[in-house]
Design an enzyme around this catalytic site. Structure first.
Site, mmCIF file in Angstrom:
data_model
loop_
_atom_site.group_PDB
_atom_site.id
_atom_site.type_symbol
_atom_site.label_atom_id
_atom_site.label_comp_id
_atom_site.label_asym_id
_atom_site.label_seq_id
_atom_site.Cartn_x
_atom_site.Cartn_y
_atom_site.Cartn_z
ATOM 1 N N GLY A 49 0.839 -1.196 0.000
ATOM 2 C CA GLY A 49 0.000 0.000 0.000
ATOM 3 C C GLY A 49 0.872 1.244 0.000
ATOM 4 O O GLY A 49 2.095 1.163 0.120
ATOM 5 N N TYR B 7 -17.110 2.776 7.527
ATOM 6 C CA TYR B 7 -15.642 2.677 7.511
ATOM 7 C C TYR B 7 -15.062 3.188 8.831
ATOM 8 O O TYR B 7 -14.247 2.506 9.477
ATOM 9 C CB TYR B 7 -15.070 3.475 6.328
ATOM 10 C CG TYR B 7 -13.580 3.703 6.403
ATOM 11 C CD1 TYR B 7 -12.682 2.674 6.136
ATOM 12 C CD2 TYR B 7 -13.057 4.957 6.759
ATOM 13 C CE1 TYR B 7 -11.304 2.886 6.222
ATOM 14 C CE2 TYR B 7 -11.694 5.175 6.835
ATOM 15 C CZ TYR B 7 -10.820 4.137 6.571
ATOM 16 O OH TYR B 7 -9.468 4.349 6.660
ATOM 17 N N ASP C 217 -4.005 -12.679 4.819
ATOM 18 C CA ASP C 217 -5.253 -11.962 4.525
ATOM 19 C C ASP C 217 -6.010 -11.744 5.839
ATOM 20 O O ASP C 217 -6.393 -12.712 6.514
ATOM 21 C CB ASP C 217 -6.083 -12.820 3.557
ATOM 22 C CG ASP C 217 -7.333 -12.104 3.069
ATOM 23 O OD1 ASP C 217 -7.738 -11.111 3.707
ATOM 24 O OD2 ASP C 217 -7.895 -12.549 2.050
ATOM 25 N N LEU D 40 1.280 3.703 2.213
ATOM 26 C CA LEU D 40 2.044 3.932 3.444
ATOM 27 C C LEU D 40 3.083 2.825 3.644
ATOM 28 O O LEU D 40 4.246 3.096 3.960
ATOM 29 C CB LEU D 40 1.088 3.988 4.648
ATOM 30 C CG LEU D 40 1.749 4.177 6.009
ATOM 31 C CD1 LEU D 40 2.578 5.463 6.050
ATOM 32 C CD2 LEU D 40 0.700 4.192 7.119
ATOM 33 N N ALA E 26 -5.724 -2.312 5.341
ATOM 34 C CA ALA E 26 -7.077 -1.967 5.779
ATOM 35 C C ALA E 26 -8.042 -2.127 4.617
ATOM 36 O O ALA E 26 -7.636 -2.115 3.453
ATOM 37 C CB ALA E 26 -7.121 -0.516 6.276
ATOM 38 N N TYR E 27 -9.297 -2.296 4.956
ATOM 39 C CA TYR E 27 -10.382 -2.137 3.978
ATOM 40 C C TYR E 27 -10.630 -0.633 3.942
ATOM 41 O O TYR E 27 -11.106 -0.064 4.923
ATOM 42 C CB TYR E 27 -11.624 -2.907 4.445
ATOM 43 C CG TYR E 27 -12.826 -2.703 3.552
ATOM 44 C CD1 TYR E 27 -13.253 -3.716 2.690
ATOM 45 C CD2 TYR E 27 -13.549 -1.507 3.574
ATOM 46 C CE1 TYR E 27 -14.359 -3.531 1.864
ATOM 47 C CE2 TYR E 27 -14.642 -1.316 2.748
ATOM 48 C CZ TYR E 27 -15.048 -2.326 1.910
ATOM 49 O OH TYR E 27 -16.132 -2.137 1.098
ATOM 50 N N LYS F 208 -13.021 1.043 11.673
ATOM 51 C CA LYS F 208 -11.650 1.378 12.082
ATOM 52 C C LYS F 208 -11.592 1.671 13.587
ATOM 53 O O LYS F 208 -10.624 1.323 14.260
ATOM 54 C CB LYS F 208 -11.134 2.595 11.294
ATOM 55 C CG LYS F 208 -10.881 2.349 9.818
ATOM 56 C CD LYS F 208 -9.708 1.418 9.535
ATOM 57 C CE LYS F 208 -8.367 2.032 9.870
ATOM 58 N NZ LYS F 208 -7.245 1.103 9.538
HETATM 59 N N1 NAP Z 1 -5.637 6.624 2.585
HETATM 60 C C1 NAP Z 1 -6.004 7.552 3.473
HETATM 61 O O1 NAP Z 1 -6.325 8.687 3.120
HETATM 62 C C2 NAP Z 1 -6.013 7.213 4.948
HETATM 63 C C3 NAP Z 1 -6.448 8.183 5.857
HETATM 64 C C4 NAP Z 1 -6.420 7.885 7.225
HETATM 65 C C5 NAP Z 1 -5.972 6.643 7.662
HETATM 66 N N2 NAP Z 1 -5.591 5.709 6.752
HETATM 67 C C6 NAP Z 1 -5.141 4.421 7.253
HETATM 68 O O2 NAP Z 1 -3.759 4.299 6.979
HETATM 69 C C7 NAP Z 1 -3.419 2.939 6.709
HETATM 70 C C8 NAP Z 1 -2.688 2.828 5.386
HETATM 71 O O3 NAP Z 1 -3.529 3.311 4.334
HETATM 72 P P1 NAP Z 1 -3.054 3.380 2.815
HETATM 73 O O4 NAP Z 1 -3.678 4.587 2.212
HETATM 74 O O5 NAP Z 1 -1.576 3.187 2.737
HETATM 75 O O6 NAP Z 1 -3.778 2.110 2.226
HETATM 76 P P2 NAP Z 1 -3.666 1.483 0.757
HETATM 77 O O7 NAP Z 1 -2.634 2.145 -0.062
HETATM 78 O O8 NAP Z 1 -5.061 1.407 0.206
HETATM 79 O O9 NAP Z 1 -3.151 0.034 1.072
HETATM 80 C C9 NAP Z 1 -3.923 -0.833 1.813
HETATM 81 C C10 NAP Z 1 -3.231 -2.159 1.807
HETATM 82 O O10 NAP Z 1 -4.071 -3.044 2.550
HETATM 83 C C11 NAP Z 1 -4.026 -4.288 1.916
HETATM 84 N N3 NAP Z 1 -5.230 -5.050 2.232
HETATM 85 C C12 NAP Z 1 -6.513 -4.742 1.935
HETATM 86 N N4 NAP Z 1 -7.332 -5.699 2.388
HETATM 87 C C13 NAP Z 1 -6.538 -6.627 2.991
HETATM 88 C C14 NAP Z 1 -6.785 -7.851 3.647
HETATM 89 N N5 NAP Z 1 -8.011 -8.366 3.739
HETATM 90 N N6 NAP Z 1 -5.734 -8.538 4.160
HETATM 91 C C15 NAP Z 1 -4.466 -8.076 4.045
HETATM 92 N N7 NAP Z 1 -4.167 -6.930 3.409
HETATM 93 C C16 NAP Z 1 -5.202 -6.207 2.896
HETATM 94 C C17 NAP Z 1 -3.952 -3.964 0.442
HETATM 95 O O11 NAP Z 1 -3.381 -5.074 -0.176
HETATM 96 P P3 NAP Z 1 -3.602 -5.423 -1.708
HETATM 97 O O12 NAP Z 1 -2.434 -4.767 -2.366
HETATM 98 O O13 NAP Z 1 -3.569 -6.917 -1.689
HETATM 99 O O14 NAP Z 1 -4.939 -4.869 -2.138
HETATM 100 C C18 NAP Z 1 -3.042 -2.749 0.429
HETATM 101 O O15 NAP Z 1 -1.689 -3.123 0.293
HETATM 102 C C19 NAP Z 1 -4.741 2.167 6.798
HETATM 103 O O16 NAP Z 1 -4.900 1.660 8.087
HETATM 104 C C20 NAP Z 1 -5.790 3.233 6.571
HETATM 105 O O17 NAP Z 1 -7.033 2.895 7.162
HETATM 106 C C21 NAP Z 1 -5.593 5.977 5.408
#
Ligand code: NAP
Length: 290
Positions: free
Chosen positions: A10, A127, A36, A12, A60-61, A131
């Site tokens: 992902g 969501y 998973d 981050l 995360a989802y 979380k």
């Molecule tokens: N994005 C934002 O704006 C934001 C804001 C606040 C907080 N956050 C939090 O910050 C963290 C990182 O976010 P991000 O934006 O880096 O996320 P991201 O780029 O969407 O990456 C999420 C990762 O989670 C993996 N994933 C999804 N479902 C899964 C499952 N069932 N089992 C194992 N892995 C799974 C995905 O794997 P695949 O490659 O296999 O799909 C992907 O690598 C998360 O906890 C998110 O909730 C994000």
């Protein structure tokens, strides 16, 4: 030290993994072994085979709108899978680093003051609720935990699930000459994944545990963020501010979800740079890559 990172692919995860000092096992749903969160039994492999000292959950989802019609799927990953991970880390006496979100706030729609770590959360979406359940389950289950709430993430790798990030979406649409309508009544702190990764590393090195808010500093509306993206990248865009009511989405979003970083300050860790400086750094970095 050996770190196991879920969600390593992902946006981050990709900025965090190369900064970790030690062996890093990058985990994904498609790797070998496939880890998973929606299949909690797969998590056991983590401890049977890899024996990490620290487990970091960047997975995360993340589909905020889709979660409204898929609550089971959102909770399976963000709450029940995380609970199993926390249980395993507790049983093996391991530190669990878990990321959460500013979307655990928003219920108090009149609030216009940054939320502290000690403020009572109140999400307004499935969501956000999933979380919040996840972070409570980590805190209640695994004594050695570091729960980090972050906000509005963008990184050069783009969000795995959503394909891209807000900055790239804005620049792409502007280059296609499309008119852009962006909400000007939702305020948060857009945060660069590099800065969130660096602060995470500082917390790890300081051996801190507990709950912290980790974002860039300052705040803006999404419209202001979009306007600054175009200003700093010298891009013309047909950009109009709109209120949220003119941009209906399945999920409600907080009107104000700026996170106060008093927790970091209290342990002597400086806040990351202002969001505008971080955005400028991101734009320089993406230019180097093209
Ligand atoms: N994005 C934002 O704006 C934001 C804001 C606040 C907080 N956050 C939090 O910050 C963290 C990182 O976010 P991000 O934006 O880096 O996320 P991201 O780029 O969407 O990456 C999420 C990762 O989670 C993996 N994933 C999804 N479902 C899964 C499952 N069932 N089992 C194992 N892995 C799974 C995905 O794997 P695949 O490659 O296999 O799909 C992907 O690598 C998360 O906890 C998110 O909730 C994000």
């Amino acid at each position: 030290m050996r770190y196991a990172v879920l969600g390593a692919a992902g946006q981050l995860g990709r900025d965090l993994c190369p900064r970790l000092p030690g062996d890093v096992v990058q985990l994904s749903r498609t790797g070998s072994p496939a880890i998973d969160l929606a299949r909690p039994e797969s998590l056991r492999l983590l401890f049977d085979d890899m024996r990490p000292d620290v487990v970091i959950n960047c997975a995360a989802y993340n589909f905020v709108d889709r979660a409204e019609s898929e609550p089971q799927e959102a909770f399976a990953v963000n709450a029940w899978g995380v609970r199993e991970l926390a249980r395993l880390c507790r049983d093996h006496d391991r530190l669990l680093v878990h990321f959460s979100t500013d979307y655990v706030f928003g219920l108090d729609s009149a609030r216009r003051q940054p939320w502290t770590e000690s403020d009572a959360p109140g999400p307004v979406s499935v969501y956000g609720t999933s979380k919040l359940a996840g972070e409570y389950l980590v805190r209640a289950t695994c004594p050695r935990h570091l729960v980090l709430r972050t906000c509005g993430l963008y990184g050069v790798w783009g969000s795995g699930g959503k394909g891209g990030n807000f900055v790239e979406t804005m620049l792409r649409m502007a280059s296609q000459g499309k008119p852009l309508r962006v909400v000007d009544d939702q305020t948060c702190t857009p945060s660069y994944t590099v800065d969130v990764a660096e602060t995470t590393l500082t917390l790890l090195k300081a051996e801190r545990t507990g709950l912290y808010h980790v974002t860039n500093s300052g705040s803006c509306t999404w419209h202001e963020f979009a306007r600054t993206i175009f200003e700093l990248s010298d891009t013309y865009a047909n950009l109009t501010p709109v209120p949220s009511r003119e941009y209906p989405t399945p999920a409600r979003r907080p009107a104000y979800s700026v996170l106060d970083r008093a927790g970091l300050q209290a342990v002597g860790i400086p806040s990351a740079r202002p969001w505008r400086e971080a955005l400028a750094a991101y734009l320089r970095e993406r230019q180097k890559r093209t």
